[in-house]
Design a protein around this motif. Sequence first.
Motif, PDB file in Angstrom:
ATOM      1  N   TRP A 105       0.826  -1.400  -0.418  1.00 54.11           N
ATOM      2  CA  TRP A 105      -0.128   0.213  -0.257  1.00 54.11           C
ATOM      3  C   TRP A 105       0.969   1.378   0.238  1.00 54.11           C
ATOM      4  O   TRP A 105       1.948   1.264   1.000  1.00 54.11           O
ATOM      5  CB  TRP A 105      -0.573  -0.238   1.128  1.00 54.11           C
ATOM      6  CG  TRP A 105      -1.670   1.095   1.555  1.00 54.11           C
ATOM      7  CD1 TRP A 105      -1.514   1.709   2.681  1.00 54.11           C
ATOM      8  CD2 TRP A 105      -2.677   1.839   1.001  1.00 54.11           C
ATOM      9  NE1 TRP A 105      -2.777   2.801   2.574  1.00 54.11           N
ATOM     10  CE2 TRP A 105      -3.150   3.138   1.411  1.00 54.11           C
ATOM     11  CE3 TRP A 105      -2.908   2.034  -0.469  1.00 54.11           C
ATOM     12  CZ2 TRP A 105      -4.165   3.874   0.933  1.00 54.11           C
ATOM     13  CZ3 TRP A 105      -4.441   2.521  -1.021  1.00 54.11           C
ATOM     14  CH2 TRP A 105      -4.768   3.436  -0.260  1.00 54.11           C
ATOM     15  N   GLN A 106       0.537   2.271  -0.781  1.00 55.31           N
ATOM     16  CA  GLN A 106       1.137   3.548  -0.978  1.00 55.31           C
ATOM     17  C   GLN A 106       0.763   4.473  -0.216  1.00 55.31           C
ATOM     18  O   GLN A 106       1.599   5.672  -0.947  1.00 55.31           O
ATOM     19  CB  GLN A 106       1.354   3.262  -2.177  1.00 55.31           C
ATOM     20  CG  GLN A 106       2.473   2.735  -3.302  1.00 55.31           C
ATOM     21  CD  GLN A 106       3.784   2.545  -2.868  1.00 55.31           C
ATOM     22  OE1 GLN A 106       4.389   3.340  -2.242  1.00 55.31           O
ATOM     23  NE2 GLN A 106       3.371   1.413  -2.383  1.00 55.31           N
ATOM     24  N   GLY A 107       0.272   4.278   0.389  1.00 53.95           N
ATOM     25  CA  GLY A 107      -0.710   5.640   1.591  1.00 53.95           C
ATOM     26  C   GLY A 107      -1.611   6.247   0.725  1.00 53.95           C
ATOM     27  O   GLY A 107      -1.305   6.801  -0.946  1.00 53.95           O
ATOM     28  N   ASP A 108      -2.772   6.962   0.957  1.00 53.04           N
ATOM     29  CA  ASP A 108      -3.590   8.168   0.365  1.00 53.04           C
ATOM     30  C   ASP A 108      -4.202   8.447   1.812  1.00 53.04           C
ATOM     31  O   ASP A 108      -4.952   8.249   2.430  1.00 53.04           O
ATOM     32  CB  ASP A 108      -4.236   7.627  -0.374  1.00 53.04           C
ATOM     33  CG  ASP A 108      -5.565   8.364  -1.120  1.00 53.04           C
ATOM     34  OD1 ASP A 108      -5.333   9.414  -0.674  1.00 53.04           O
ATOM     35  OD2 ASP A 108      -5.570   7.560  -1.974  1.00 53.04           O
ATOM     36  N   PRO A 109      -3.900   9.898   1.636  1.00 51.59           N
ATOM     37  CA  PRO A 109      -4.556  10.741   3.063  1.00 51.59           C
ATOM     38  C   PRO A 109      -5.864  10.086   2.851  1.00 51.59           C
ATOM     39  O   PRO A 109      -6.780  10.484   4.446  1.00 51.59           O
ATOM     40  CB  PRO A 109      -4.255  12.135   3.277  1.00 51.59           C
ATOM     41  CG  PRO A 109      -3.412  11.962   1.542  1.00 51.59           C
ATOM     42  CD  PRO A 109      -3.326  11.071   1.285  1.00 51.59           C
ATOM     43  N   LYS A 110      -6.667   9.976   2.135  1.00 46.27           N
ATOM     44  CA  LYS A 110      -8.600  10.092   1.857  1.00 46.27           C
ATOM     45  C   LYS A 110      -8.548   8.659   2.892  1.00 46.27           C
ATOM     46  O   LYS A 110      -9.971   8.449   3.701  1.00 46.27           O
ATOM     47  CB  LYS A 110      -8.517   8.962   0.334  1.00 46.27           C
ATOM     48  CG  LYS A 110      -9.918   8.800   0.706  1.00 46.27           C
ATOM     49  CD  LYS A 110     -10.659   9.011  -1.100  1.00 46.27           C
ATOM     50  CE  LYS A 110     -12.292   8.657  -1.249  1.00 46.27           C
ATOM     51  NZ  LYS A 110     -11.860   8.612  -2.550  1.00 46.27           N
ATOM     52  N   TYR A 111      -7.681   7.967   3.310  1.00 48.08           N
ATOM     53  CA  TYR A 111      -7.525   6.410   4.074  1.00 48.08           C
ATOM     54  C   TYR A 111      -7.043   6.737   4.430  1.00 48.08           C
ATOM     55  O   TYR A 111      -7.521   6.024   6.265  1.00 48.08           O
ATOM     56  CB  TYR A 111      -7.547   5.438   2.768  1.00 48.08           C
ATOM     57  CG  TYR A 111      -8.581   5.235   1.689  1.00 48.08           C
ATOM     58  CD1 TYR A 111     -10.328   4.829   2.050  1.00 48.08           C
ATOM     59  CD2 TYR A 111      -8.306   5.250   0.150  1.00 48.08           C
ATOM     60  CE1 TYR A 111     -10.731   5.194   0.694  1.00 48.08           C
ATOM     61  CE2 TYR A 111      -8.598   5.235  -0.687  1.00 48.08           C
ATOM     62  CZ  TYR A 111     -10.389   5.647  -0.783  1.00 48.08           C
ATOM     63  OH  TYR A 111     -11.474   5.018  -1.624  1.00 48.08           O
ATOM     64  N   TRP A 112      -5.820   6.480   4.602  1.00 47.23           N
ATOM     65  CA  TRP A 112      -4.483   5.933   5.825  1.00 47.23           C
ATOM     66  C   TRP A 112      -3.087   6.244   4.944  1.00 47.23           C
ATOM     67  O   TRP A 112      -2.634   6.074   3.876  1.00 47.23           O
ATOM     68  CB  TRP A 112      -4.229   4.594   6.388  1.00 47.23           C
ATOM     69  CG  TRP A 112      -4.086   3.962   7.218  1.00 47.23           C
ATOM     70  CD1 TRP A 112      -3.446   4.922   8.454  1.00 47.23           C
ATOM     71  CD2 TRP A 112      -2.506   2.670   6.608  1.00 47.23           C
ATOM     72  NE1 TRP A 112      -2.297   4.100   8.511  1.00 47.23           N
ATOM     73  CE2 TRP A 112      -1.862   3.245   8.589  1.00 47.23           C
ATOM     74  CE3 TRP A 112      -2.237   2.032   6.245  1.00 47.23           C
ATOM     75  CZ2 TRP A 112      -0.567   2.424   8.446  1.00 47.23           C
ATOM     76  CZ3 TRP A 112      -0.837   1.398   6.661  1.00 47.23           C
ATOM     77  CH2 TRP A 112      -0.755   1.225   7.529  1.00 47.23           C
TER      78      TRP A 112
END
Length: 293
Positions: free
Chosen positions: A35-42
């Motif tokens: 998982w590459q990280g995304d402020p929408k989720y985590w």
Amino acid sequence: MLYTIENEKIKVAIAGYGAEFASIVLKEDGTEYLWQGDPKYWTGRAFNLFPICGRLIEGRYEYKGKSYDMKIHGFFRETEIPVIEKTPTKVVFRLTDNEETKKQYPFAFEITVTYEVSGSSVRTIYAVRNPDADNDLIFTIGGHPGFRVPLLDGEKFEDYYLDFTDVKPAKQMVFSPTCFYTPDTLDFPLEGGTVLPLRHNLFDNDAIFLRDMGREVTLRSKTNDKFVKVTYPGMPYLGLWHAPRTDAPYICIEPWCSVPSDEGKVDDFETKRDMIHLAPGCTYQNDFNVEIG
């Protein structure tokens, strides 16, 4: 800063901040598994948890009559960790106690995190040493890696499932609405005794924590042969998580040595559930392995 280790099959990048995975790629086809990280989720990717796993009641604990504040999962994940060794296939990070750690954790310690690739696997090795001559070092440890689901375009989250091996009658630990430990457990039935089909609403009440499981789980797809196998022989708890009440395109597979605080109780570190008490001069080691294909 990123540190890359690789062999003919796998390429792995590790960030100095938190000494955590930043990328896990299969060289054969270039697929990114992490998982590459995304402020929408985590925004996270693969925290290392030390010296606690999970939350503390009121964000604090007590030790020898004093109160200390500490964030969820401890301070290691928010610290730049120095590298002490680097080869093409291995990188070693080490953190020792300092003025900043002593403000929230009054122990002398040395924690080393080693990453090493072999075949299509990468192993994470934790080694914790107690340099104190007089006092036990009290801590716990765990991993929090997130993996992309789905892995390929055109697939859905629901095309994936978790395949457990060597499964005993599984038990789900019942947490409070604020994600603290309660003594209750539920039976956690699996299809055919081994399979958990993925769906987003599994995580509507936050993480799922299991005990009495086997020490291996594989993320698989119904539509292709790709997989992620996580093996955690020395860790008694397994957490499964993505951002609650969302369509987050990842799942965290989390081998832990302990659980969050008991509901309604500020922990005393000397009696906190599942903590490791390491005698003066001794070293503790644990590990988990991620294989991709």
